[in-house]
Design a protein around this motif. Structure first.
Motif, PDB file in Angstrom:
ATOM      1  N   ARG A 230      -2.719  -7.532  -7.564  1.00  0.00           N
ATOM      2  CA  ARG A 230      -1.988  -8.747  -7.945  1.00  0.00           C
ATOM      3  C   ARG A 230      -1.626  -9.577  -6.719  1.00  0.00           C
ATOM      4  N   CYS A 231      -1.236  -8.911  -5.642  1.00  0.00           N
ATOM      5  CA  CYS A 231      -0.889  -9.626  -4.409  1.00  0.00           C
ATOM      6  C   CYS A 231      -2.122 -10.271  -3.796  1.00  0.00           C
ATOM      7  N   VAL A 232      -3.241  -9.589  -3.832  1.00  0.00           N
ATOM      8  CA  VAL A 232      -4.491 -10.150  -3.318  1.00  0.00           C
ATOM      9  C   VAL A 232      -4.883 -11.372  -4.144  1.00  0.00           C
ATOM     10  N   ARG A 233      -4.739 -11.292  -5.443  1.00  0.00           N
ATOM     11  CA  ARG A 233      -5.048 -12.436  -6.319  1.00  0.00           C
ATOM     12  C   ARG A 233      -4.132 -13.618  -6.008  1.00  0.00           C
TER      13      ARG A 233
ATOM     14  N   LEU B  14       0.860  -1.189   0.000  1.00  0.00           N
ATOM     15  CA  LEU B  14       0.000   0.000   0.000  1.00  0.00           C
ATOM     16  C   LEU B  14       0.891   1.233   0.000  1.00  0.00           C
ATOM     17  N   HIS B  15       0.361   2.324  -0.493  1.00  0.00           N
ATOM     18  CA  HIS B  15       1.078   3.595  -0.403  1.00  0.00           C
ATOM     19  C   HIS B  15       1.090   4.050   1.057  1.00  0.00           C
ATOM     20  N   GLU B  16       1.930   4.999   1.367  1.00  0.00           N
ATOM     21  CA  GLU B  16       2.062   5.495   2.742  1.00  0.00           C
ATOM     22  C   GLU B  16       0.738   5.984   3.321  1.00  0.00           C
ATOM     23  N   ASP B  17      -0.141   6.497   2.464  1.00  0.00           N
ATOM     24  CA  ASP B  17      -1.431   6.994   2.947  1.00  0.00           C
ATOM     25  C   ASP B  17      -2.484   5.881   3.052  1.00  0.00           C
ATOM     26  N   GLY B  18      -2.082   4.642   2.771  1.00  0.00           N
ATOM     27  CA  GLY B  18      -3.001   3.511   2.874  1.00  0.00           C
ATOM     28  C   GLY B  18      -3.746   3.196   1.588  1.00  0.00           C
ATOM     29  N   ALA B  19      -3.521   3.994   0.552  1.00  0.00           N
ATOM     30  CA  ALA B  19      -4.189   3.763  -0.735  1.00  0.00           C
ATOM     31  C   ALA B  19      -3.569   2.558  -1.436  1.00  0.00           C
TER      32      ALA B  19
END
Length: 89
Positions: free
Chosen positions: A76-79, A64-69
């Motif tokens: 791809r990682c979730v898949r 995730l980006h630093e802001d949580g986005a």
């Protein structure tokens, strides 16, 4: 906390980093890097690791980006995590 061995994966398009950890000790260490082009070869390597280490759980890093986005690799990682769940429960 129970004695559990964990395998953790850092999914990448070219390579998958693998670490092994012990839940009770709260420690992990780098184990290997899976450097295979085909999904069949990648999952064959993962299957060998699972047979060797007999982990209680498999973990996948979720970038995730630093802001949580969401990051460009997040989906791809979730898949990849879902594929592991489907194959190894």
């Amino acid at each position: 906390m129970r004695d559990e061995t964990l395998l953790a994966f850092d999914f990448g398009l070219r390579r998958i980093g693998v670490a092994v950890g012990e839940a009770r000790l709260g420690q992990a260490r780098a184990l290997c890097c899976i450097d295979a082009e085909s999904n069949a070869a990648r999952f064959a390597a993962i299957e060998r690791l699972i047979a060797e280490w007999r982990p209680a759980r498999l973990l996948v890093g979720k970038p995730l980006h630093e802001d949580g986005a969401a990051h460009e690799m997040t989906a791809r990682c979730v898949r990849f995590a879902e594929q592991l769940r489907g194959r190894y429960r």
